[in-house]
Design a protein around this motif. Structure first.
Motif, short mmCIF file in Angstrom:
data_model
loop_
_atom_site.label_atom_id
_atom_site.label_comp_id
_atom_site.label_asym_id
_atom_site.label_seq_id
_atom_site.Cartn_x
_atom_site.Cartn_y
_atom_site.Cartn_z
N SER A 297 0.84 -1.21 0.00
CA SER A 297 0.00 0.00 0.00
C SER A 297 0.87 1.25 0.00
N PHE A 298 2.01 1.21 0.68
CA PHE A 298 2.95 2.33 0.64
C PHE A 298 3.48 2.50 -0.78
N LEU A 299 3.76 1.39 -1.45
CA LEU A 299 4.30 1.44 -2.80
C LEU A 299 3.30 2.10 -3.75
N ARG A 300 2.02 1.76 -3.62
CA ARG A 300 1.00 2.37 -4.49
C ARG A 300 0.97 3.89 -4.29
N ALA A 301 1.19 4.32 -3.05
CA ALA A 301 1.20 5.76 -2.78
C ALA A 301 2.42 6.43 -3.40
N VAL A 302 3.56 5.70 -3.42
CA VAL A 302 4.80 6.27 -3.94
C VAL A 302 4.86 6.20 -5.45
N ALA A 303 4.48 5.04 -6.02
CA ALA A 303 4.74 4.79 -7.43
C ALA A 303 3.50 4.89 -8.31
N GLY A 304 2.34 4.89 -7.73
CA GLY A 304 1.14 4.93 -8.55
C GLY A 304 0.66 3.54 -8.92
N LYS A 305 -0.58 3.44 -9.33
CA LYS A 305 -1.19 2.14 -9.61
C LYS A 305 -0.46 1.40 -10.73
N GLU A 306 0.02 2.16 -11.74
CA GLU A 306 0.63 1.48 -12.89
C GLU A 306 1.96 0.83 -12.54
N ARG A 307 2.62 1.25 -11.44
CA ARG A 307 3.90 0.69 -11.04
C ARG A 307 3.75 -0.38 -9.96
N ALA A 308 2.59 -0.49 -9.39
CA ALA A 308 2.45 -1.34 -8.21
C ALA A 308 1.39 -2.40 -8.43
N SER A 309 1.80 -3.54 -8.98
CA SER A 309 0.87 -4.64 -9.18
C SER A 309 0.58 -5.31 -7.84
N ALA A 310 -0.47 -6.09 -7.80
CA ALA A 310 -0.86 -6.75 -6.55
C ALA A 310 0.19 -7.77 -6.12
N PRO A 311 0.39 -7.91 -4.83
CA PRO A 311 1.37 -8.89 -4.37
C PRO A 311 1.00 -10.31 -4.79
N ASP A 312 2.02 -11.09 -5.08
CA ASP A 312 1.85 -12.51 -5.39
C ASP A 312 1.43 -13.22 -4.10
N PRO A 313 0.35 -14.01 -4.13
CA PRO A 313 -0.15 -14.59 -2.89
C PRO A 313 0.59 -15.85 -2.44
N TYR A 314 1.71 -16.24 -3.10
CA TYR A 314 2.37 -17.49 -2.73
C TYR A 314 2.86 -17.45 -1.28
N LYS A 315 2.85 -18.63 -0.65
CA LYS A 315 3.35 -18.75 0.71
C LYS A 315 4.83 -19.10 0.68
N LEU A 316 5.57 -18.57 1.67
CA LEU A 316 7.00 -18.81 1.74
C LEU A 316 7.38 -19.20 3.16
N ASN A 317 8.44 -20.01 3.27
CA ASN A 317 9.01 -20.35 4.57
C ASN A 317 10.25 -19.49 4.81
N THR A 318 10.73 -19.48 6.05
CA THR A 318 11.95 -18.72 6.35
C THR A 318 13.20 -19.55 6.10
N LYS A 319 13.03 -20.85 5.88
CA LYS A 319 14.17 -21.73 5.63
C LYS A 319 13.77 -22.78 4.62
N SER A 320 14.72 -23.17 3.78
CA SER A 320 14.42 -24.21 2.80
C SER A 320 15.63 -25.09 2.58
N THR A 321 15.39 -26.39 2.49
CA THR A 321 16.44 -27.33 2.10
C THR A 321 16.14 -27.96 0.74
N SER A 322 15.02 -27.57 0.14
CA SER A 322 14.66 -28.12 -1.16
C SER A 322 15.63 -27.60 -2.23
N VAL A 323 15.63 -28.26 -3.37
CA VAL A 323 16.53 -27.89 -4.47
C VAL A 323 15.69 -27.61 -5.71
N ARG A 324 15.88 -26.44 -6.29
CA ARG A 324 15.21 -26.11 -7.54
C ARG A 324 16.16 -26.40 -8.69
N PRO A 325 15.63 -26.80 -9.84
CA PRO A 325 16.52 -27.06 -10.99
C PRO A 325 17.23 -25.79 -11.43
N ALA A 326 18.48 -25.94 -11.83
CA ALA A 326 19.23 -24.79 -12.31
C ALA A 326 18.68 -24.34 -13.65
#
Length: 490
Positions: A297-326
């Motif tokens: 919401s701060f970003l929308r105030a600073v950059a305007g609607k055209e610069r500030a798309s909605a946040p991605d709703p994905y969930k994240l952990n603070t730690k990961s041991t998984s491996v993504r492909p290079a």
């Protein structure tokens, strides 16, 4: 194999580069016979890595208990207690010694080196004396300190010099910060004193980036700008290669420049994480998401609607041991070379990849600054934000603010800024380029920017791990230098 002695070893960046060089039969060209380091957590890391090399090279390869450890299915203590790795750690504890080099301790260190070196064989000395007294930041912090000129760290290169004089390696590789070029002691410049001292025992000095054929080398000719040689980081360091004259060795070829490698090339494939929240160890993803939405919401105030798309709703952990492909890169490109180096014999789990906690105000700044990176890749300064988001520093309103850019986003499309040990103190200078992760870099991300392979495990607490990474020589750069040294000696 050519013996190598590594002093002031840190977590082993130079050592890793030299140890990686193999001949046409797949055998190691260099063999580290001794690593000397005084900091205990770095010694633990060095010892584990020495055991890793031993287990990887022996007939039959790594035992199951060690593979289970790399997969994080057993603890370090469980793995270490196994008889299957006893010989590897016995070897590693002979190779790696926790020891403080000084004039007083020379008899003991000389004996260690004398016992480690095979008689009658040419060998290589590598390492870099601690650099705090040479560094611009160190000198700035101690500007009014009357004891600064007497700091023993100014003269630890003399321990390096003593070993050269006493044991006469065929080749030495000495690394330090470029601040040593302008550092002075009394009426003399530190670098001129070092040059004179290193030549006196009968050595010719060479740069790895400017050919000696061009004539007498200037002090700045010894600076290697890492980003010009396939390293995803703007790390500028002095590296001096010395060849003993009576060995009659040809001058090493200079390194070949490569196209830039970026932060994206180095860290994109690591698992995505969210930050923790300082002073709220039991915070949930929902707590963090509420902060992210507020920052948006701060970003929308600073950059305007055209610069500030909605946040991605994905969930994240603070730690990961998984491996993504290079990512897939052209193998001939510098990015392809980097990924092959990082992922070679990759561990089945991602190590040292845990986000630290940050204050809510800093999380919001991180989100805003990462979102406002300019099209040309420039990271905005903190005073680019509305004043409500400025840190509450006493001098923040001054016309000139010291370290105004201490909040810096490491942007995707460029090499990172220099990874230094201060990353252990806070993450402000190392903001992750993805605003949705809203955090600073992890130890593993910093390690990738330093080009440590993914199977290189850092031991100690997280602060110690950050310090180890920041103090290291990039192993991939060390490997490129080692290749040139191998051409001279083999």
């Amino acid at each position: 194999m050519i013996p190598v002695v590594d002093i002031f070893a840190g977590p082993g960046g130079l050592n890793e580069g030299f140890s990686s060089i193999r001949d046409s039969d797949g055998k190691r060209v260099f063999n580290t016979v001794l690593s000397i380091e005084m900091e205990s957590s770095a010694v633990k890391t060095l010892t584990l890595r020495a055991a890793h090399r031993f287990l990887t090279d022996r007939p039959g390869g790594q035992p199951q208990i060690y593979r289970d450890y790399l997969a994080q299915d057993v603890t370090y203590e469980e793995m270490r207690a196994s008889a299957e790795v006893a010989d590897a750690f016995s070897h590693a504890e002979t190779e790696v010694r926790q020891f403080e080099l000084s004039e007083v301790s020379r008899p003991e260190s000389d004996e260690l080196i004398r016992k480690a070196l095979p008689a009658g064989q040419e060998w290589v000395l590598i390492g870099g004396p601690p650099c705090q007294a040479y560094s611009l930041a160190g000198r700035s912090r101690r500007k009014h300190d009357e004891t600064f000129k007497d700091d023993h760290k100014h003269f630890l290169y003399r321990e390096y010099l003593h070993i050269i004089t006493e044991f006469r390696p065929a080749v030495f590789v000495m690394e330090n910060v470029k601040g040593m070029l302008s550092s002075k002691n009394g009426d003399g410049k530190i670098f001129e004193l070092i040059e004179q001292d290193l030549r006196e025992p009968g050595y010719d000095l060479h740069s790895m980036v400017v050919s000696s054929d061009t004539g007498e080398l200037k002090p700045t000719d010894f600076i290697i700008k890492s980003e010009q040689y396939g390293i995803p980081q703007k790390r500028h360091r002095v590296i001096i290669v010395g060849l003993r004259r009576d060995a009659q060795l040809p001058a090493p070829k200079v390194l070949e420049p490569r196209e830039p490698v970026t932060v994206h090339d180095a860290i994109w494939s690591l698992p995505r994480l969210r930050s923790g929240i300082s002073r709220r160890p039991q915070s949930t993803w929902e707590d963090w998401a509420a902060i992210r939405n507020q920052a948006h919401s701060f970003l929308r105030a600073v950059a305007g609607k055209e610069r500030a798309s909605a946040p991605d709703p994905y969930k994240l952990n603070t730690k990961s041991t998984s491996v993504r492909p290079a990512e897939r890169f052209d193998k001939a490109s510098a990015a392809g070379e980097l990924q092959a180096w990082l992922r070679n014999d990759a561990a089945p789990a991602t190590w040292n990849h845990e986000a630290r906690g940050h204050m809510i105000e800093d999380l919001e700044r991180y989100y805003l600054l990462a979102s406002l990176v300019k099209a040309d890749g420039l990271s905005p300064k903190v005073r680019s934000l509305p004043t409500a988001h400025w840190p509450k520093h006493n001098n923040i309103n001054n016309l000139v603010v010291p370290f105004e850019d201490r909040f810096r986003v490491q942007v995707w499309g460029k090499p990172s800024s220099t990874v230094v040990s201060h990353i252990a103190k806070d993450g402000h200078y190392y903001i992750h380029p993805d605003p949705e992760q809203m955090r600073s870099l992890t130890v593993r991300e910093a390690a990738r920017l330093q080009t440590f392979p993914d199977n290189y495990v850092f031991l100690g607490n997280r602060t110690q791990q950050y310090t180890q990474v920041g103090n290291a020589v990039p192993p991939l750069l060390a490997a490129k230098i080692a290749e040139r040294i191998a051409e001279v000696l083999v």
